[in-house]
Design a protein around this motif. Structure first.
Motif, short mmCIF file in Angstrom:
data_model
loop_
_atom_site.label_atom_id
_atom_site.label_comp_id
_atom_site.label_asym_id
_atom_site.label_seq_id
_atom_site.Cartn_x
_atom_site.Cartn_y
_atom_site.Cartn_z
N PRO A 2 -16.00 -12.19 32.38
CA PRO A 2 -14.71 -12.63 32.90
C PRO A 2 -13.76 -13.11 31.81
O PRO A 2 -12.58 -13.27 32.05
N ALA A 3 -14.27 -13.37 30.61
CA ALA A 3 -13.39 -13.91 29.56
C ALA A 3 -13.95 -13.53 28.19
O ALA A 3 -15.11 -13.13 28.04
N ARG A 4 -13.08 -13.69 27.18
CA ARG A 4 -13.49 -13.50 25.78
C ARG A 4 -12.98 -14.67 24.96
O ARG A 4 -12.13 -15.44 25.40
N VAL A 5 -13.49 -14.77 23.73
CA VAL A 5 -13.24 -15.94 22.90
C VAL A 5 -12.29 -15.62 21.75
O VAL A 5 -12.46 -14.60 21.06
N ILE A 6 -11.32 -16.50 21.54
CA ILE A 6 -10.49 -16.48 20.33
C ILE A 6 -10.99 -17.60 19.44
O ILE A 6 -10.94 -18.78 19.82
N VAL A 7 -11.49 -17.26 18.27
CA VAL A 7 -12.00 -18.26 17.34
C VAL A 7 -10.87 -18.71 16.42
O VAL A 7 -10.18 -17.89 15.81
N LEU A 8 -10.68 -20.02 16.33
CA LEU A 8 -9.70 -20.61 15.41
C LEU A 8 -10.44 -21.42 14.36
O LEU A 8 -11.01 -22.48 14.67
N LYS A 16 -5.39 -26.45 13.26
CA LYS A 16 -5.98 -25.58 14.28
C LYS A 16 -6.17 -26.28 15.63
O LYS A 16 -6.01 -25.65 16.67
N SER A 17 -6.47 -27.59 15.60
CA SER A 17 -6.65 -28.30 16.86
C SER A 17 -5.34 -28.43 17.62
O SER A 17 -5.29 -28.22 18.84
N ARG A 18 -4.27 -28.75 16.92
CA ARG A 18 -2.95 -28.84 17.57
C ARG A 18 -2.50 -27.47 18.07
O ARG A 18 -1.90 -27.35 19.15
N LEU A 19 -2.78 -26.44 17.29
CA LEU A 19 -2.44 -25.09 17.73
C LEU A 19 -3.21 -24.75 19.00
O LEU A 19 -2.63 -24.20 19.95
N ALA A 20 -4.49 -25.08 19.04
CA ALA A 20 -5.29 -24.80 20.23
C ALA A 20 -4.71 -25.47 21.46
O ALA A 20 -4.68 -24.89 22.55
N GLU A 21 -4.20 -26.70 21.30
CA GLU A 21 -3.60 -27.42 22.42
C GLU A 21 -2.33 -26.73 22.90
O GLU A 21 -2.04 -26.71 24.10
N ILE A 111 -14.26 -26.78 12.30
CA ILE A 111 -14.37 -26.44 10.88
C ILE A 111 -15.51 -25.45 10.63
O ILE A 111 -15.51 -24.75 9.62
N PHE A 112 -16.46 -25.38 11.55
CA PHE A 112 -17.57 -24.44 11.39
C PHE A 112 -17.38 -23.19 12.25
O PHE A 112 -18.33 -22.41 12.44
N ALA A 113 -16.20 -22.99 12.74
CA ALA A 113 -15.94 -21.85 13.63
C ALA A 113 -16.32 -20.49 13.04
O ALA A 113 -16.76 -19.61 13.78
N PRO A 114 -16.17 -20.26 11.73
CA PRO A 114 -16.57 -18.94 11.20
C PRO A 114 -18.02 -18.59 11.50
O PRO A 114 -18.37 -17.40 11.60
N ASP A 115 -18.88 -19.60 11.65
CA ASP A 115 -20.30 -19.32 11.87
C ASP A 115 -20.59 -18.73 13.25
O ASP A 115 -21.69 -18.21 13.47
N ALA A 128 -10.89 -12.25 19.11
CA ALA A 128 -10.26 -12.27 17.79
C ALA A 128 -10.75 -13.51 17.06
O ALA A 128 -11.26 -14.46 17.67
N ALA A 129 -10.59 -13.50 15.73
CA ALA A 129 -10.99 -14.66 14.92
C ALA A 129 -9.95 -14.86 13.83
O ALA A 129 -9.69 -13.95 13.03
N PHE A 130 -9.34 -16.05 13.80
CA PHE A 130 -8.31 -16.36 12.82
C PHE A 130 -8.70 -17.60 12.02
O PHE A 130 -9.29 -18.54 12.56
N CYS A 131 -8.34 -17.59 10.75
CA CYS A 131 -8.48 -18.77 9.90
C CYS A 131 -7.09 -19.28 9.57
O CYS A 131 -6.31 -18.60 8.89
N VAL A 132 -6.74 -20.45 10.09
CA VAL A 132 -5.42 -21.03 9.88
C VAL A 132 -5.37 -21.66 8.49
O VAL A 132 -6.26 -22.40 8.09
N ARG A 133 -4.32 -21.37 7.75
CA ARG A 133 -4.21 -21.91 6.40
C ARG A 133 -2.83 -22.53 6.17
O ARG A 133 -1.84 -22.10 6.73
N ARG A 134 -2.83 -23.56 5.32
CA ARG A 134 -1.63 -24.25 4.87
C ARG A 134 -1.81 -24.57 3.40
O ARG A 134 -2.94 -24.55 2.89
N PRO A 135 -0.72 -24.92 2.68
CA PRO A 135 -0.89 -25.38 1.29
C PRO A 135 -1.83 -26.58 1.24
O PRO A 135 -1.76 -27.47 2.09
N ALA A 136 -2.71 -26.61 0.24
CA ALA A 136 -3.73 -27.65 0.16
C ALA A 136 -3.17 -29.08 0.17
O ALA A 136 -3.71 -29.96 0.86
N PRO A 137 -2.07 -29.40 -0.56
CA PRO A 137 -1.54 -30.77 -0.51
C PRO A 137 -1.06 -31.17 0.89
O PRO A 137 -1.22 -32.31 1.30
N VAL A 138 -0.47 -30.21 1.61
CA VAL A 138 -0.02 -30.49 2.98
C VAL A 138 -1.21 -30.79 3.87
O VAL A 138 -1.22 -31.75 4.66
N THR A 139 -2.25 -29.97 3.74
CA THR A 139 -3.46 -30.18 4.54
C THR A 139 -4.08 -31.54 4.24
O THR A 139 -4.51 -32.26 5.14
#
Length: 202
Positions: A2-8, A16-21, A111-115, A128-139
């Protein structure tokens, strides 16, 4: 199914948590599958200023099989019981029932979503599976603000951990890509998920 998973996936503090919300889809938080603080199998930091403390960024600090099993059950039955984990208490504080309510997609983030990407692919439930990225200082800054606000750990520990994570961020993204995620920015990830939702409606 009935459903499939989008990995963030993405480094801690990448958004990624705010995006998921914002996606208005059911969300399963993989961080709720951390081991409890007293588990003797937890890995320890072996060098540096935090030597001897639990290494919560090590993949052995969580239970991937439980996370995958919960996602597969959710996709097949439309509901599943998942743990509630409080980082400040270093453990699970209960469970909650997660329902799809007819949604064709569910978001799995952490944070372990790739696994979980390959196991979900093998189970036939990966959308689908996405890795969200930002500049390291911002993160680094966003992560520190969040962790201080939520009082996750003592401030000095959070700063030290944040510096270490900032140095490792590009390796985290590279590892996620190697495990099947596509590296994207926040806006692109949101747009790609919107396209997936439209395709499922069609």
């Amino acid at each position: 199914m009935p459903a499939r998973v989008i990995v963030l996936a993405g480094p801690s503090g990448s958004g990624k948590s705010r995006l998921a919300e914002r996606l208005a889809l059911p969300v399963l938080r993989l961080d709720d599958f951390y081991k409890s603080g007293g588990d003797p199998s937890l890995p320890l930091i072996t060098h540096g200023p935090n030597e001897g403390l639990v290494d919560w960024d090590h993949p052995d600090s969580w239970l991937p099989d439980e996370g995958v099993a919960a996602l597969v059950e959710l996709c097949r039955t439309g509901e599943v019981d998942v743990p509630v984990y409080e980082i400040a208490r270093n453990g699970r504080t209960g469970t909650q029932r997660l329902h799809l309510d007819g949604a064709p997609l569910v978001v799995a983030e952490g944070i372990f979503a790739p696994d979980v990407v390959e196991p979900l692919r093998e189970a036939g439930v990966l959308a689908a599976a996405f890795c969200v990225r930002r500049p390291a200082p911002v993160t680094f800054l966003l992560r520190l603000q969040r962790d201080l606000r939520e009082r996750r750990k003592p401030p000095l520990m959070l700063v030290r951990r944040g510096v270490a994570l900032m140095r490792e961020q590009r390796h985290v993204v590279a590892d996620a890509v190697a495990k099947g995620c596509e590296a994207v920015g926040l806006r692109e990830a949101e747009g790609r998920v919107a396209a997936l939702r439209e395709s499922t409606r069609a």
